[in-house]
Write an enzyme that holds these catalytic residues in place. Structure first.
Site, PDB file in Angstrom:
ATOM      1  N   CYS A   1      -2.789   6.637   8.922  1.00 24.07           N
ATOM      2  CA  CYS A   1      -1.684   5.983   9.617  1.00 24.07           C
ATOM      3  C   CYS A   1      -2.156   4.739  10.334  1.00 24.07           C
ATOM      4  O   CYS A   1      -3.118   4.777  11.095  1.00 24.07           O
ATOM      5  CB  CYS A   1      -1.103   6.914  10.683  1.00 24.07           C
ATOM      6  SG  CYS A   1       0.337   7.774  10.135  1.00 24.07           S
TER       7      CYS A   1
ATOM      8  N   CYS B   1      -1.788  -1.386  15.379  1.00 21.11           N
ATOM      9  CA  CYS B   1      -1.489  -1.164  13.961  1.00 21.11           C
ATOM     10  C   CYS B   1      -1.986  -2.321  13.100  1.00 21.11           C
ATOM     11  O   CYS B   1      -1.705  -3.487  13.387  1.00 21.11           O
ATOM     12  CB  CYS B   1       0.024  -1.010  13.797  1.00 21.11           C
ATOM     13  SG  CYS B   1       0.539  -0.806  12.082  1.00 21.11           S
TER      14      CYS B   1
ATOM     15  N   GLU C   1       0.830  -1.200   0.000  1.00 21.41           N
ATOM     16  CA  GLU C   1       0.000   0.000   0.000  1.00 21.41           C
ATOM     17  C   GLU C   1       0.863   1.247   0.000  1.00 21.41           C
ATOM     18  O   GLU C   1       1.908   1.312   0.656  1.00 21.41           O
ATOM     19  CB  GLU C   1      -0.915  -0.007   1.222  1.00 21.41           C
ATOM     20  CG  GLU C   1      -1.829  -1.220   1.227  1.00 21.41           C
ATOM     21  CD  GLU C   1      -3.063  -1.060   2.093  1.00 21.41           C
ATOM     22  OE1 GLU C   1      -3.342   0.053   2.552  1.00 21.41           O
ATOM     23  OE2 GLU C   1      -3.739  -2.069   2.296  1.00 21.41           O
TER      24      GLU C   1
ATOM     25  N   CYS D   1       3.104   8.683   1.233  1.00 18.23           N
ATOM     26  CA  CYS D   1       3.429   7.811   2.356  1.00 18.23           C
ATOM     27  C   CYS D   1       3.831   6.461   1.766  1.00 18.23           C
ATOM     28  O   CYS D   1       3.001   5.790   1.141  1.00 18.23           O
ATOM     29  CB  CYS D   1       2.188   7.694   3.244  1.00 18.23           C
ATOM     30  SG  CYS D   1       2.394   6.562   4.611  1.00 18.23           S
TER      31      CYS D   1
ATOM     32  N   CYS E   1       4.780  -6.328   8.182  1.00 15.45           N
ATOM     33  CA  CYS E   1       5.697  -5.779   9.182  1.00 15.45           C
ATOM     34  C   CYS E   1       5.827  -6.765  10.341  1.00 15.45           C
ATOM     35  O   CYS E   1       4.827  -7.311  10.805  1.00 15.45           O
ATOM     36  CB  CYS E   1       5.159  -4.455   9.722  1.00 15.45           C
ATOM     37  SG  CYS E   1       6.275  -3.650  10.903  1.00 15.45           S
TER      38      CYS E   1
ATOM     39  N   CYS F   1       3.020  -4.041  16.507  1.00  9.05           N
ATOM     40  CA  CYS F   1       2.468  -3.038  17.436  1.00  9.05           C
ATOM     41  C   CYS F   1       0.964  -3.298  17.578  1.00  9.05           C
ATOM     42  O   CYS F   1       0.282  -3.613  16.608  1.00  9.05           O
ATOM     43  CB  CYS F   1       2.740  -1.627  16.928  1.00  9.05           C
ATOM     44  SG  CYS F   1       4.505  -1.274  16.811  1.00  9.05           S
TER      45      CYS F   1
HETATM   46  N1  SAH Z   1       7.247   1.143  11.531  1.00  7.51           N
HETATM   47  C1  SAH Z   1       7.386   2.559  11.489  1.00  7.51           C
HETATM   48  C2  SAH Z   1       6.643   3.231  10.339  1.00  7.51           C
HETATM   49  C3  SAH Z   1       5.253   2.781   9.999  1.00  7.51           C
HETATM   50  S1  SAH Z   1       3.901   3.274  11.004  1.00  7.51           S
HETATM   51  C4  SAH Z   1       6.955   3.166  12.824  1.00  7.51           C
HETATM   52  O1  SAH Z   1       6.434   2.435  13.648  1.00  7.51           O
HETATM   53  O2  SAH Z   1       7.194   4.346  13.052  1.00  7.51           O
HETATM   54  C5  SAH Z   1       3.789   5.010  10.909  1.00  7.51           C
HETATM   55  C6  SAH Z   1       3.123   5.636  12.125  1.00  7.51           C
HETATM   56  O3  SAH Z   1       1.734   5.284  12.227  1.00  7.51           O
HETATM   57  C7  SAH Z   1       3.755   5.177  13.424  1.00  7.51           C
HETATM   58  O4  SAH Z   1       3.961   6.247  14.306  1.00  7.51           O
HETATM   59  C8  SAH Z   1       2.696   4.243  13.945  1.00  7.51           C
HETATM   60  O5  SAH Z   1       2.805   4.037  15.309  1.00  7.51           O
HETATM   61  C9  SAH Z   1       1.425   4.951  13.560  1.00  7.51           C
HETATM   62  N2  SAH Z   1       0.235   4.113  13.660  1.00  7.51           N
HETATM   63  C10 SAH Z   1       0.169   2.771  13.566  1.00  7.51           C
HETATM   64  N3  SAH Z   1      -1.099   2.342  13.749  1.00  7.51           N
HETATM   65  C11 SAH Z   1      -1.850   3.437  13.968  1.00  7.51           C
HETATM   66  C12 SAH Z   1      -3.244   3.657  14.200  1.00  7.51           C
HETATM   67  N4  SAH Z   1      -4.112   2.643  14.230  1.00  7.51           N
HETATM   68  N5  SAH Z   1      -3.658   4.926  14.384  1.00  7.51           N
HETATM   69  C13 SAH Z   1      -2.797   5.958  14.316  1.00  7.51           C
HETATM   70  N6  SAH Z   1      -1.477   5.824  14.084  1.00  7.51           N
HETATM   71  C14 SAH Z   1      -1.007   4.579  13.913  1.00  7.51           C
END
Ligand code: SAH
Length: 346
Positions: free
Chosen positions: A337, A125, A98, A111, A118, A122
């Site tokens: 995000c 996410c 994506e 983006c 990944c 987290c």
């Molecule tokens: N792996 C990297 C980049 C990808 S995620 C990182 O973790 O920074 C990019 C951003 O989106 C990160 O700050 C992540 O924590 C955030 N993110 C992930 N899931 C999200 C969600 N459900 N709502 C808002 N932000 C989210």
């Protein structure tokens, strides 16, 4: 010249520098100026096949026609009400990633993904809930930017590595893509942002590159215990150590760091969290970016209300921490995000 080589073994040209293209041209005994031409046609004109480069002699064009440039196919695109466009791009091996195009009044931001899936898992996410498949190659990252640029018919102003994947687990290819986006596509280093959850050793390694890019670190919590609940990989990377490495990054590059802090209602948005966060960041050359949680179906965290977000922001400001709230884009199309999760469309 290609007789005994299979086309699949030839690396795609996208991502190659002017010097690399000069060497590539040389092996065909073509004049040196062809290197500048191929550079312009793949990066500026965005051709998808070398056979489209009409300034090349016909015979040579036929000879090199099968050498891949490294462009993907747009498999699907969805447009959100705010104009944000989410693309599913199909790669040469059939994997789907994506990419998001985010237009503001004057500027276009892309983006990009750095991996297919990944491994960081987290908790909030969507990408982390799916399978990790592989790293992206440099050309697959550069291609995402060219694809959005072409589709919007507008030059890309900013690139953020905030799509699928953890860029610092794929540092070599990500650095190659950053070089190419900067020197070949022509995007200023300060307009490139790499977002990471933090991988031991990797932030220091990135600092040594002395780039002028923006480093964004996904902090999300004000203490180690809460952080490990949200970001399981933090178990192996204590908050104190992560912050020390961030200090090192600031000292070596002279660039301030952006700390991303996803705001989960009732979880990490209490006044005591703001005080604790401020304690860690006092005197730190940094900026806190509050990201209101974008809901995903797999977990039941709650998105904070605007009022609550504002209160948390005010708490940080009272503590003399520079912070702002990030506006969510593409929310109605799962393009915001953390909502990216490619479905495998073959
Ligand atoms: N792996 C990297 C980049 C990808 S995620 C990182 O973790 O920074 C990019 C951003 O989106 C990160 O700050 C992540 O924590 C955030 N993110 C992930 N899931 C999200 C969600 N459900 N709502 C808002 N932000 C989210």
């Amino acid at each position: 010249m290609l007789d005994h080589l299979s086309v699949a073994s030839i690396p795609p040209l996208l991502g190659a520098s002017r010097t690399q293209l000069a060497n590539w041209v040389k092996q065909y005994q073509q004049p040196a100026y062809r290197a500048q031409q191929v550079h312009q046609w793949i990066y500026q004109k965005g051709v998808r096949s070398l056979s489209e480069i009409t300034v090349f002699p016909k015979q040579w064009r036929t000879e090199i026609a099968d050498i891949p440039i490294g462009r993907s196919q747009i498999n699907h695109r969805s447009i959100a009400r705010d104009g944000t466009v989410k693309y599913l791009l199909k790669l040469a091996d059939g994997q789907v990633i994506e990419t998001v195009g985010i237009p503001t009044q004057k500027r276009l931001t892309v983006c990009v993904s750095s991996q297919v899936g990944c491994p960081m898992a987290c908790d909030f996410c969507a990408t982390g809930k799916g399978q990790f498949l592989r790293n992206l190659a440099c050309h697959e990252i550069v291609d995402q930017v060219l694809t959005v640029q072409e589709d919007f018919q507008q030059r890309v102003a900013n690139v953020v590595f905030m799509g699928m994947g953890e860029p610092l687990l794929n540092q070599a290819q990500v650095l190659a893509a950053i070089r190419s986006l900067n020197q070949d596509v022509g995007i200023g280093q300060r307009s490139l942002t790499l977002s990471t959850v933090g991988i031991p050793g990797q932030i220091r390694q990135l600092a040594e590159q002395k780039l002028q890019i923006t480093l964004a670190v996904s902090l999300h919590a004000s203490n180690q215990l809460l952080r490990t609940q949200l970001v399981p990989s933090a178990q192996h990377y204590p908050l104190e150590k992560l912050l020390q490495d961030c200090q090192f990054y600031v000292a070596v590059t002279g660039r301030r760091i952006t700390f991303e802090y996803i705001v989960l209602s009732g979880v990490n948005d209490q006044p005591e969290h703001a005080v604790e966060l401020a304690h860690h960041l006092r005197g730190f050359q940094s900026h806190v970016n509050l990201i209101p949680y974008n809901p995903i179906s797999e977990v039941d965290y709650e998105r904070p209300t605007q009022k609550r977000l504002q209160e948390f922001l005010n708490c940080l400001k009272e503590q003399h921490i520079t912070a702002s709230i990030r506006r969510s884009r593409g929310l109605d199309r799962d393009a915001a995000c953390g909502q990216l999760r490619a479905t495998q469309i073959k």
